[in-house]
Design an enzyme around this catalytic site. Structure first.
Site, mmCIF file in Angstrom:
data_model
loop_
_atom_site.group_PDB
_atom_site.id
_atom_site.type_symbol
_atom_site.label_atom_id
_atom_site.label_comp_id
_atom_site.label_asym_id
_atom_site.label_seq_id
_atom_site.Cartn_x
_atom_site.Cartn_y
_atom_site.Cartn_z
ATOM 1 N N GLY A 19 -5.600 -3.685 1.747
ATOM 2 C CA GLY A 19 -5.963 -3.207 0.415
ATOM 3 C C GLY A 19 -6.989 -4.106 -0.252
ATOM 4 N N GLY A 68 0.965 1.994 -3.230
ATOM 5 C CA GLY A 68 -0.254 1.365 -2.704
ATOM 6 C C GLY A 68 -0.210 1.311 -1.190
ATOM 7 N N HIS A 69 0.965 0.917 -0.645
ATOM 8 C CA HIS A 69 1.118 0.875 0.814
ATOM 9 C C HIS A 69 1.061 2.296 1.386
ATOM 10 C CE1 HIS A 69 3.340 -2.895 -0.398
ATOM 11 N NE2 HIS A 69 2.535 -3.370 0.536
#
Ligand code: PAF
Length: 262
Positions: free
Chosen positions: A139, A29-30
């Protein structure tokens, strides 16, 4: 070679266009946040700081996963130019001027985690001050956090753009999170109920889906207006379902846009 910065003096000599704030334990995700950041500016800085101010549970803070070496590798591979790994006294050198997240800071995530969002806003504002990016990227998985950071940037007239990036999921739909390392295979299977729930287009159907998974203990489930974070009504254009709960002691949160056709 990726540059490593530990102090604000050190950073002052550099100019970074885009900041990706993180608490480390970086995952895909990062990686996607860093890759998107790289398309928005020339020099990308990833900050890694586990912010004590946003943890109301001190055990949670103590046990928060740490993996600095692999974080550096992931950041570099994803295209980051620098990593900022400040100590607490770099971020909070004197008396801490806490930013209030207001009423919304006490709802949903904020109800179960009092003062959490004050801590998030306070550290994010400090990170902006120290690193002076033109753009910062967050996010969508932490949708309430994203909303409150955008609101703070607007309210305080901060000289940067806040950009959001879509949630990255595993093949079963589970939103990637640093906390997923705490889940065993059975718990991961149970956690799939969150994605299944978010596929529905109204609260009644969502609650029905949740009955299939007794291992998931619901904290909240709501459909909100993305623009105001108030409960959605029949006139709301951009609806989003937000959900949080626990599997054993492990807190999981997620969200997804809801079709307005229902
Ligand atoms: O989302 C996170 O990882 C943290 O809340 C943030 C934005 C890095 C602030 O500590």
């Amino acid at each position: 070679m990726i540059e490593i910065h530990k102090s604000s003096d050190d950073l002052a000599r550099q100019k970074y266009d885009v900041l990706v704030p993180t608490m480390g334990a970086l995952h895909a995700g990062h990686q996607s946040l860093i890759e998107i950041a790289k398309t928005k500016g020339k020099k990308v800085l990833v900050s890694i700081f586990v912010n004590p101010l946003q943890f109301e549970d001190k055990n949670d803070l103590k046990n928060y996963p740490k993996s600095l070496d692999s974080d550096m590798n992931l950041a570099e591979k994803a295209g980051a130019d620098g990593v900022f790994t400040p100590t607490e006294d770099v971020i909070y050198p004197g008396t801490i001027v806490e930013i209030s997240a207001g009423e919304l800071g006490e709802k949903y995530e904020g109800k179960s985690r009092p003062k959490h969002f004050n801590g998030v806003l306070t550290v994010v504002k400090r990170l902006f001050e120290i690193t002076s990016p033109k753009i910062a990227i967050f996010g969508e998985k932490d949708f309430q956090q994203l909303f409150l950071i955008k609101k703070m940037a607007k309210d305080l007239n901060l000289p940067l753009d806040i950009i959001s990036a879509p949630t990255v999921r595993d093949k079963n739909g589970l939103a990637l999170s640093s906390r997923n390392v705490y889940l065993d295979d059975n718990q991961k299977r149970s956690a799939q109920i969150i994605y299944k729930t978010l596929q529905k287009s109204n609260l009644d159907d969502m609650h029905k889906v949740l009955l299939d998974e007794p291992n998931f203990k619901l904290d909240y489930l709501e459909i909100i207006d993305e623009n105001t974070f108030l409960k959605a009504d029949k006139n709301t254009q951009n609806k989003r379902a937000i959900i949080a709960g626990w599997i054993n002691q492990i807190r999981l949160i997620d969200n997804m846009p809801v079709s307005t056709k229902s």
